[in-house]
Design a protein around this motif. Structure first.
Motif, PDB file in Angstrom:
ATOM      1  N   ARG A  57       0.859  -1.193   0.000  1.00 52.67           N
ATOM      2  CA  ARG A  57       0.000   0.000   0.000  1.00 52.67           C
ATOM      3  C   ARG A  57       0.888   1.233   0.000  1.00 52.67           C
ATOM      4  NH1 ARG A  57      -5.414  -0.559   1.092  1.00 52.67           N
ATOM      5  NH2 ARG A  57      -6.057  -2.610   1.820  1.00 52.67           N
ATOM      6  N   ASP A  58       0.397   2.300  -0.643  1.00 50.36           N
ATOM      7  CA  ASP A  58       1.136   3.557  -0.579  1.00 50.36           C
ATOM      8  C   ASP A  58       0.678   4.340   0.651  1.00 50.36           C
ATOM      9  OD1 ASP A  58      -1.321   4.634  -1.294  1.00 50.36           O
ATOM     10  OD2 ASP A  58      -0.651   5.434  -3.217  1.00 50.36           O
ATOM     11  N   LEU A  59       1.179   5.559   0.826  1.00 49.03           N
ATOM     12  CA  LEU A  59       0.858   6.350   2.017  1.00 49.03           C
ATOM     13  C   LEU A  59      -0.618   6.728   2.107  1.00 49.03           C
ATOM     14  CD1 LEU A  59       4.005   8.666   2.094  1.00 49.03           C
ATOM     15  CD2 LEU A  59       3.526   6.656   3.515  1.00 49.03           C
ATOM     16  N   GLN A  60      -1.295   6.792   0.963  1.00 53.81           N
ATOM     17  CA  GLN A  60      -2.727   7.120   0.956  1.00 53.81           C
ATOM     18  C   GLN A  60      -3.597   5.870   1.114  1.00 53.81           C
ATOM     19  OE1 GLN A  60      -0.747   8.316  -1.757  1.00 53.81           O
ATOM     20  NE2 GLN A  60      -0.359  10.225  -0.676  1.00 53.81           N
ATOM     21  N   GLY A  61      -2.973   4.702   1.193  1.00 50.09           N
ATOM     22  CA  GLY A  61      -3.729   3.460   1.394  1.00 50.09           C
ATOM     23  C   GLY A  61      -4.125   2.748   0.112  1.00 50.09           C
ATOM     24  N   HIS A  62      -3.683   3.237  -1.047  1.00 55.78           N
ATOM     25  CA  HIS A  62      -4.013   2.578  -2.309  1.00 55.78           C
ATOM     26  C   HIS A  62      -3.278   1.246  -2.416  1.00 55.78           C
ATOM     27  CE1 HIS A  62      -4.569   6.938  -3.388  1.00 55.78           C
ATOM     28  NE2 HIS A  62      -5.752   6.423  -3.692  1.00 55.78           N
ATOM     29  N   LEU A  63      -3.937   0.258  -2.989  1.00 56.40           N
ATOM     30  CA  LEU A  63      -3.303  -1.030  -3.248  1.00 56.40           C
ATOM     31  C   LEU A  63      -2.347  -0.846  -4.414  1.00 56.40           C
ATOM     32  CD1 LEU A  63      -6.084  -1.713  -1.821  1.00 56.40           C
ATOM     33  CD2 LEU A  63      -5.867  -3.911  -2.913  1.00 56.40           C
ATOM     34  N   THR A  64      -1.080  -1.196  -4.210  1.00 54.46           N
ATOM     35  CA  THR A  64      -0.079  -0.962  -5.249  1.00 54.46           C
ATOM     36  C   THR A  64       0.708  -2.224  -5.554  1.00 54.46           C
ATOM     37  OG1 THR A  64       1.658  -0.291  -3.697  1.00 54.46           O
ATOM     38  CG2 THR A  64       0.224   1.453  -4.558  1.00 54.46           C
ATOM     39  N   VAL A  65       1.210  -2.259  -6.777  1.00 53.20           N
ATOM     40  CA  VAL A  65       2.139  -3.294  -7.211  1.00 53.20           C
ATOM     41  C   VAL A  65       3.248  -2.564  -7.947  1.00 53.20           C
ATOM     42  CG1 VAL A  65       2.475  -5.393  -8.556  1.00 53.20           C
ATOM     43  CG2 VAL A  65       0.232  -4.917  -7.558  1.00 53.20           C
ATOM     44  N   SER A  66       4.469  -2.749  -7.485  1.00 53.28           N
ATOM     45  CA  SER A  66       5.598  -2.162  -8.202  1.00 53.28           C
ATOM     46  C   SER A  66       6.522  -3.293  -8.609  1.00 53.28           C
ATOM     47  CB  SER A  66       6.325  -1.135  -7.339  1.00 53.28           C
ATOM     48  OG  SER A  66       6.789  -1.743  -6.156  1.00 53.28           O
ATOM     49  N   GLY A  67       7.219  -3.070  -9.684  1.00 59.68           N
ATOM     50  CA  GLY A  67       8.117  -4.119 -10.138  1.00 59.68           C
ATOM     51  C   GLY A  67       8.661  -3.860 -11.515  1.00 59.68           C
ATOM     52  N   LYS A  68       9.148  -4.941 -12.119  1.00 59.11           N
ATOM     53  CA  LYS A  68       9.707  -4.829 -13.464  1.00 59.11           C
ATOM     54  C   LYS A  68       9.565  -6.163 -14.173  1.00 59.11           C
ATOM     55  CE  LYS A  68      14.424  -5.679 -11.896  1.00 59.11           C
ATOM     56  NZ  LYS A  68      15.765  -5.140 -11.809  1.00 59.11           N
ATOM     57  N   VAL A  69       9.658  -6.087 -15.483  1.00 58.09           N
ATOM     58  CA  VAL A  69       9.643  -7.280 -16.328  1.00 58.09           C
ATOM     59  C   VAL A  69      10.761  -7.099 -17.350  1.00 58.09           C
ATOM     60  CG1 VAL A  69       7.831  -6.383 -17.865  1.00 58.09           C
ATOM     61  CG2 VAL A  69       8.208  -8.820 -17.713  1.00 58.09           C
ATOM     62  N   LEU A  70      11.540  -8.170 -17.559  1.00 62.77           N
ATOM     63  CA  LEU A  70      12.698  -8.127 -18.444  1.00 62.77           C
ATOM     64  C   LEU A  70      12.614  -9.241 -19.478  1.00 62.77           C
ATOM     65  CD1 LEU A  70      15.294  -8.013 -15.570  1.00 62.77           C
ATOM     66  CD2 LEU A  70      14.842  -6.116 -17.083  1.00 62.77           C
ATOM     67  N   CYS A  71      12.995  -8.925 -20.709  1.00 60.39           N
ATOM     68  CA  CYS A  71      13.085  -9.957 -21.738  1.00 60.39           C
ATOM     69  C   CYS A  71      13.935  -9.437 -22.894  1.00 60.39           C
ATOM     70  CB  CYS A  71      11.713 -10.402 -22.234  1.00 60.39           C
ATOM     71  SG  CYS A  71      10.771  -9.138 -23.087  1.00 60.39           S
ATOM     72  N   ILE A  72      14.358 -10.367 -23.735  1.00 65.21           N
ATOM     73  CA  ILE A  72      15.089 -10.013 -24.955  1.00 65.21           C
ATOM     74  C   ILE A  72      14.262 -10.519 -26.122  1.00 65.21           C
ATOM     75  CG2 ILE A  72      17.180 -10.396 -26.302  1.00 65.21           C
ATOM     76  CD1 ILE A  72      18.672 -10.701 -23.638  1.00 65.21           C
ATOM     77  N   VAL A  73      13.977  -9.622 -27.051  1.00 70.19           N
ATOM     78  CA  VAL A  73      13.153  -9.971 -28.208  1.00 70.19           C
ATOM     79  C   VAL A  73      13.930  -9.690 -29.482  1.00 70.19           C
ATOM     80  CG1 VAL A  73      10.971  -9.499 -27.014  1.00 70.19           C
ATOM     81  CG2 VAL A  73      12.066  -7.685 -28.313  1.00 70.19           C
ATOM     82  N   GLU A  74      13.501 -10.325 -30.549  1.00 73.72           N
ATOM     83  CA  GLU A  74      14.023 -10.013 -31.876  1.00 73.72           C
ATOM     84  C   GLU A  74      12.919  -9.344 -32.664  1.00 73.72           C
ATOM     85  OE1 GLU A  74      15.805 -13.287 -33.941  1.00 73.72           O
ATOM     86  OE2 GLU A  74      17.630 -13.125 -32.752  1.00 73.72           O
ATOM     87  N   LEU A  75      13.236  -8.188 -33.217  1.00 75.42           N
ATOM     88  CA  LEU A  75      12.315  -7.420 -34.053  1.00 75.42           C
ATOM     89  C   LEU A  75      12.933  -7.298 -35.438  1.00 75.42           C
ATOM     90  CD1 LEU A  75      11.736  -4.602 -31.436  1.00 75.42           C
ATOM     91  CD2 LEU A  75      10.128  -6.405 -31.997  1.00 75.42           C
ATOM     92  N   LEU A  76      12.153  -6.861 -36.414  1.00 79.53           N
ATOM     93  CA  LEU A  76      12.694  -6.640 -37.750  1.00 79.53           C
ATOM     94  C   LEU A  76      13.300  -5.256 -37.843  1.00 79.53           C
ATOM     95  CD1 LEU A  76      10.234  -8.062 -40.421  1.00 79.53           C
ATOM     96  CD2 LEU A  76      12.466  -8.905 -39.754  1.00 79.53           C
TER      97      LEU A  76
END
Length: 180
Positions: A57-76
């Motif tokens: 939760r943040d300071l105002q009480g909101h439900l939060t999710v923080s994070g990251k997502v990583l990947c390597i892709v091939e594009l044209l």
């Protein structure tokens, strides 16, 4: 010699409320089979798609999710039309809500994510983050097509060569319709 344990697969559906109450930390991989839109948008995905999520939760009480997502892709590559590898790292901070109205009340630093019903489709929301962080135009950093291949403006006709007038056909048609 020991082998490092492989990361577990993130669950497809979660109840964000329960994970926020426990201030849960999740890390794992996203199965490529469940990411149809990503597979359609890229040539291929190299390796695993790894994600880390912290619920709270943040300071105002909101439900939060923080994070990251990583990947390597091939594009044209848009210059040579051959594959180019791109690393995608999407960092995010979500505010979990159940309606659009609740989403409007979120602070600007939280991206609204609507949990429809009792569960949130985690794979879908993480796929959205990856798609939003793909480069708009992919190209190799090094020169993959020679500069001589690109032309600016019109090519000059050879000295003895006359360009054909595109309106000549219309002139002939007009001339033939006036004679009747």
């Amino acid at each position: 010699m020991s082998i490092a344990p492989s990361k577990s697969v993130l669950p497809k559906s979660i109840d964000a409320r329960k994970l926020v109450q426990r201030e849960q930390y999740l890390d794992g991989i996203l199965p490529l089979e469940s990411l149809d839109r990503l597979r359609a948008a890229v040539e291929s995905v190299d390796g695993e798609i790894v994600s880390e999520l912290q619920f709270g939760r943040d300071l105002q009480g909101h439900l939060t999710v923080s994070g990251k997502v990583l990947c390597i892709v091939e594009l044209l590559c848009q210059r040579c039309l051959r594959p180019v590898r791109e690393q995608v790292e999407a960092q995010f901070c979500w505010g979990i809500v159940w309606t659009e109205e609740q989403g409007k009340a979120l602070p600007k630093d939280l991206d609204q994510v609507i949990q429809d019903g009792d569960e949130l489709d985690l794979h879908l929301v993480l796929e959205d983050e990856i798609l939003l962080n793909l480069p708009m135009v992919a190209y190799h950093n090094e020169e993959c097509v020679s500069k001589e291949s690109f032309h600016v403006g019109e090519e000059k006709a050879e000295a003895g060569e006359q360009r054909e007038n595109p309106f000549k056909v219309l002139e002939q048609l007009k001339g033939s319709s006036g004679k009747s």
